[in-house]
Design an enzyme around this catalytic site. Sequence first.
Site, PDB file in Angstrom:
ATOM      1  N   GLU A 107       0.832  -1.207   0.000  1.00 45.15           N
ATOM      2  CA  GLU A 107       0.000   0.000   0.000  1.00 45.15           C
ATOM      3  C   GLU A 107       0.867   1.258   0.000  1.00 45.15           C
ATOM      4  OE1 GLU A 107      -2.332  -1.388   3.397  1.00 45.15           O
ATOM      5  OE2 GLU A 107      -4.105  -1.220   2.145  1.00 45.15           O
ATOM      6  N   GLU A 127      -3.694  -9.603   3.524  1.00 45.39           N
ATOM      7  CA  GLU A 127      -4.465  -9.325   4.746  1.00 45.39           C
ATOM      8  C   GLU A 127      -5.577 -10.319   5.009  1.00 45.39           C
ATOM      9  OE1 GLU A 127      -3.437  -7.120   2.588  1.00 45.39           O
ATOM     10  OE2 GLU A 127      -2.725  -5.296   3.587  1.00 45.39           O
TER      11      GLU A 127
END
Length: 700
Positions: A107, A127
């Site tokens: 990210e 995740e």
Amino acid sequence: MTDVVKFEKQGAIGVITIDSPPANAISFAVKKGLNDYFQACLEDHECKAIVLTGGGRMFVAGADISEFGQTTPEGVPELEDIITNFELSPKPIVAAINGFALGGGMELAMGCHYRLIAPTASVGQPEVNLGFIPGGGGTQRLPRLVGVEMALEMIVRGNPIDAEKALAAGAVDEIVDGDLIARAVEFAEERADSGEAPRQTGQLTEKVSDVDPKIFDDWREKIAPKSRNMEAPFECINAIEASTKLDIVEGIAFEREIFVRLMATNEAKSMRHMFFAEREVAKIPDVPRDTAQQEIKKAAIIGSGTMGGGIAMNFANAGIPVVVVDVAQDALDAGLKKVKDNYAGSVSRGRISQDKMDECVSLISGTTDYADLGDADIVIEAVFEDMSLKKKIFAELDNVCKPEAILASNTSSLDINEIATATNRPDRVCGTHFFSPANVMKLMENVRTDKSSKETIATIMSLAKKLRKTGVLVGVGDGFVGNRMLHIAARIAEFMLEEGALPEQVDKVIYDFGFPMGPFVMSDLAGVDVRYLIRQEQKKLYADRRQSVIIDRLYETGRYGQKTNAGWYKYEDGSRKAIPDSFMEDLIVKTSAELGFERRSFSDDEILETYLYSIINTGAKVLEEGLAIRSSDIDVVWHYGYGFPRYWGGPMFYADLIGLPKIYEKVIELHERYGAWCEPSNLLKSLAEEGKGFKDFSPA
Ligand code: NAD
């Protein structure tokens, strides 16, 4: 400034390096350092552009999970704000991805305007494996870079992709074969000198415009069977779908809301627990990491049956030559043929190449002569479950094997302390308990005897890793950890049939909870005869306890499960689909009458609690007897050995989630009903009374 982030100027380019080994995880300190250097670069008029990279072999492996749930210290910005600030920076920022860029790391890289990558690096958003979704804009920026299909693949499945794929998909701009930082500095200069505004990932729209929403429904349908009872995979899809409808600011707000909610779910707590449990399991308090180990250059397996063949494949798959011994040539030939057929099946299903098969098969040899075992570093015995046979074999092995060779047994239930007495090297005797099918199942219960040396233990624990298994150290005891717990629960499930339930009802409840199958489907798969024979042995040990009569009645019918096309269920020729059978229902009803039970109805809750709490109570006994080092090891055994769902974190963690007082109360009832099989564990009682959980227990 913190020392986990380093900074240097290369000409007019500021190079920020995250240097927080081993994973460069984004901790509070890393966030603070990143933000401070970034702000300094913005204020520095000499600085035209920024390069962001990682020290060592990682870019950033993700957020620092150990800080989850803690309040952010004052002066430390949130990761998503750092990423947004990067994206809005008027000075170009180039990510130089030198190694894994995962989760928050990816990210962060996507918040940069450009990404260069080393050929060996990879990127991903894993995740979902921790029970939540990316929370730093990953679900919004990744589809803008790589398109919806690829973003779904990466985020919903959680698997990283390599540099080549990342380039092809558009996740990165360039693969740099030489000096990554030098090229990134040059690239940053070019971008700064171009006078063009830096490219903001969040403003890209091409790949998220006009997307047919059918793709999202197709994915929901596709993942449903494997994502039973889970929220995170579906929320990943919802968030990616939002990227096709919302602008970046709204999309990030949408993602954030889901992220915050999921972080607090049992699913996320459980999966986080499993993440740590899997790392913890390798730690043996009295066997430090630097304990000397025996190098395993060659292995031998005694017995080429169901287990022996599969165990041999594990060694060959890991590139270790292995010799398989059987009593007679025909048994050996049959065993080795099965191994070859097994590999050929994998080739035909496209799982391995023909070359890999040839390489593996060439590493497996066979013999009927024990004298051929002189150069083996470890021997794993996998013959019939018979103490006198095993002792005879260990005595023979002690004679023919070199003095330093480790002699291990794959026994499921026999006392390895006793087996060791047949040798003059009890310090080198241990158990390596593989699960069936041995070439597939990830669990290895490594059994420590009273005399196993630290070197022996260190060797088999590291052997598990080499064989790509999860090794859990357990003590000698009936069924070790996993089967001891399973066999009691399976018996209790049979008692429920005798009192009023039916196999399909019990199995459905257990399946719906998240196991891959219920106890009766499992029994049909493993063989009703196998379970019956185990019971016969156990009857001798526990003669004063209630015994399952229904399994005797089933065994007498000759219905042994899938292999005879009938067991607790019927099977249509060749199919593994378990079909409820009126024959079985009649047999169960008759057995209830024989036992004098007036059949009653069982609610799904009662079935679930009875089954799981009997497992948990036995787990507590295993812990108090010191057969497992810690409660989380039992969770690992149950996940890898029996498919206990990760999103419930294993039986002991699940118990902590439910609360031990409730479990203890129910176990008292089970004890009244089922007698000594469910005698409450003292540990369960004391932890429940003290308001504690299994996680609070550490053995003396
Ligand atoms: P199996 O009956 O399939 O195979 C046993 C093999 O040992 C046969 O090929 C037999 O010919 C050979 N054998 C017998 N005596 C021998 C000797 N003196 N020397 C060499 N070979 C000899 O048995 P299995 O299911 O593979 O079980 C083997 C062991 O693994 C048992 O201790 C069992 O409890 C344990 N185990 C089995 C499973 C399972 O699901 N089958 C799972 C875990 C552990």
